[in-house]
Design an enzyme around this catalytic site. Structure first.
Site, short mmCIF file in Angstrom:
data_model
loop_
_atom_site.label_atom_id
_atom_site.label_comp_id
_atom_site.label_asym_id
_atom_site.label_seq_id
_atom_site.Cartn_x
_atom_site.Cartn_y
_atom_site.Cartn_z
N SER A 33 1.76 17.39 0.00
CA SER A 33 1.68 16.68 -0.90
C SER A 33 2.29 15.41 -0.99
CB SER A 33 2.02 16.92 -2.23
OG SER A 33 3.71 17.04 -2.54
N SER A 156 12.91 21.89 10.38
CA SER A 156 14.32 22.43 10.15
C SER A 156 14.56 21.34 9.39
CB SER A 156 14.49 23.11 11.89
OG SER A 156 16.33 23.14 11.46
N TYR A 170 22.04 24.61 1.84
CA TYR A 170 20.26 24.20 2.57
C TYR A 170 20.44 24.20 4.28
CZ TYR A 170 17.19 20.68 4.44
OH TYR A 170 15.85 20.27 5.62
N LYS A 174 18.33 26.40 7.07
CA LYS A 174 17.15 25.52 8.21
C LYS A 174 18.39 27.02 9.12
CE LYS A 174 14.88 23.36 6.17
NZ LYS A 174 13.32 23.73 6.02
#
Length: 307
Positions: A33, A156, A170, A174
């Protein structure tokens, strides 16, 4: 639009549109999107490729569906839902047969110190950034193995190789994705399947907006350490150095090329930060080498492993 499945397709991808001189590729791109996902879909369609693209709101990509009805399939999917990856895989296999390229791009972040990020928020982040990517990858791997080829691009971050205050949640997602993908790359190489971890720095993707970036409840104790990080990340939208369109062209060229790296830094900041991180890590190992080696049994033979 099929209301039951959340899938909106055009006609058969081979009908009516001319591809590029080289072989056209069929892609699966999650999180299309905005940002990298949107830029990738635009670039690959312009190249003459086809795509199954996932979004949470179909209107965000309606213009591309109108422009490329023969080569774009849109699947509405929220990867916080456990069945989303399986639905996307089923749509991809039905529409493309065996996809040539899988891009696990959908993701989000939450900013906060380790003590500030609630366990439920951390689990949800891992579900979206890690488990959804691994589930979708696993669902498409059998078809790629049978065909004997394919490319898997795992989005990543530079934060997948280094971390700093406020982004531990976060980075954890990753780091997990990169560790899993490094092993995956070795496992699937004999089948002609390629894996690349894409490690961007700051790009103008919409990542630094409320759409993708959440903030934990703040504790006063961490304000001196995390406060500046919160402010910097929340205020970065629109001033990031990286160009998503240029990055997308690089990735489309890579998918069409003969070789891919296991890890691909994107952006000057990623190059500089990762260089510093690797240099510091190597210096640390070397400085502790004698101490580390002293932990082995003195009469033990040197380590010998299969890999």
């Amino acid at each position: 639009m099929n209301e039951a499945t959340g899938i909106h397709t055009g006609n058969d991808p081979s009908s009516g549109e001319v591809g590029t001189p080289d072989r056209s590729l069929g892609w699966v791109v999650t999180g299309a999107s905005q940002g990298f996902g949107r830029a990738l879909v635009e670039a690959l369609l312009a190249r003459g490729d086809s795509a199954v693209a996932t979004v949470r709101d179909e209107s965000s990509i309606a213009d591309l569906l109108d422009a490329y009805p023969q080569r774009l399939t849109v699947v509405t999917a929220d990867f916080r839902e456990r069945d989303a990856a399986d639905r996307v895989a089923a749509a991809a296999l039905e529409r493309l047969g065996t996809p040539d390229v899988l891009v696990n791009n959908a993701g989000r972040a939450i900013v906060g110190a380790a003590e500030e990020v609630e366990p439920d928020a951390l689990r949800e982040l891992m579900d979206v950034n890690f488990f959804a990517a691994t589930t979708l990858t696993r669902a498409l791997l059998p078809a790629m193995r049978r065909r004997g080829g394919g490319t898997i691009m795992q989005f990543s971050s530079q934060g997948g190789r280094l971390s700093f205050p406020g982004v531990g949640a976060y980075s954890a997602s990753k780091f997990a994705l990169e560790g899993w993908s490094e092993a995956l790359a070795a496992e699937v190489a004999p089948f002609g399947i390629r894996v690349v971890c894409v490690e961007p720095s700051r790009f103008r993707t919409g990542f630094n907006t409320g759409h993708s970036l959440g903030m934990s409840t703040e504790l006063d104790a961490y304000a001196p350490v995390v406060g500046a990080v919160r402010a910097e990340l929340a205020g970065a939208d629109g001033i990031q150095e990286g160009d998503p369109a240029r990055a997308a062209e690089i990735l489309v060229d890579l998918a069409h090329g003969d070789r891919v790296p296991l890890r691909l830094p994107l952006g000057a900041e990623a190059v500089d930060r990762l260089t510093d991180a690797y240099t510091d890590a190597l210096a640390n190992v070397r400085s502790l080498a004698d101490l580390a080696r002293s932990a082995d049994f003195a009469d033990a033979a040197p380590s010998s492993r299969v890999v």
